[in-house]
Design a protein around this motif. Structure first.
Motif: not given
Length: 174
Positions: A2-16
C-alpha cells in the motif's frame, strides 16, 4: 503493498523514524517513507519493493533491514548514506509518501488486514494529500538519478521509465 501519502510536521526526523518503526513492529509490516520530490510515481515504488523483495528471497540483500533495502532500491544506490537523500526532511507540512508491505519478501503485493491497519495508522497521523501528483520535482529527480537532457532527447522513454530502469539496474551496479 500500500502507498500512503500526506503531509505532516516533521520537527525531528528521528521521531518520525521511531513512529514508522513502531507502526511496522505493531503490525508486522515493512514501512518505509520517502520525500516525494524524488519519487516519480507509484510504479517507481512498486519496482523498488519488487527488487528489494527479490534480493531478500535470493539472500542477496544489501541491507540488514528490509525497509532500508526498499530505500536503497528506490534510490538506485548501494550506499545507504546516498540513499538517505530520499528520506523525509524536517519542516512544517512536509509532503511524505510511504510504502507499507506485510508479506515481505515472499508476497509483497498481497494485501491483508495487518497492512491495512499499518496504512491506516500512518494516514491517521498525516493530513490527506495526493503528494505524488504535485510534489515530484523533475529537475531534482533528473539530478539525483543522473538523467541528463541528452539521454532524454535520445529516447521516447518517460522519466518514470528511466528511473525504474536505474532501480532495476542497482543489482548489477557493483
Amino acid at each position: 503493498m500500500r502507498v500512503v501519502q500526506g503531509r505532516t510536521p516533521v520537527a525531528d526526523v528521528d521521531e518520525l523514524l521511531a513512529f514508522l518503526d513502531t507502526v511496522a513492529a505493531e503490525h508486522d509490516c515493512v514501512v518505509q517513507a520517502f520525500d516525494p520530490r524524488y519519487v516519480v510515481d507509484e510504479a517507481h515504488l512498486h519496482v523498488a519493493v519488487d527488487r528489494a523483495a527479490r534480493a531478500w528471497r535470493r539472500d542477496d540483500a544489501i541491507a540488514r533491514d528490509p525497509g532500508v533495502e526498499v530505500l536503497l532500491y528506490a534510490a538506485g544506490r548501494r550506499q545507504i548514506s546516498r540513499a538517505l537523500e530520499l528520506g523525509v526532511p524536517e519542516g512544517t507540512g512536509v509532503p511524505v509518501v510511504a510504502v507499507v508491505v506485510s508479506e515481505f519478501p515472499d508476497e509483497p503485493f498481497e494485501t491483508d488486514d495487518r497492512e491495512a491497519a499499518a496504512a491506516a495508522a500512518l494516514a491517521a497521523e498525516w493530513s490527506e494529500d495526493e503528494v505524488l501528483e504535485t510534489a515530484t520535482d523533475e529537475a531534482r529527480v533528473c539530478e539525483f538519478f543522473d538523467v541528463c537532457e541528452a539521454e532524454r532527447a535520445a529516447t521516447d522513454a518517460s522519466l518514470s521509465e528511466l528511473v525504474r530502469e536505474r532501480v532495476s539496474l542497482l543489482v548489477v551496479e557493483k
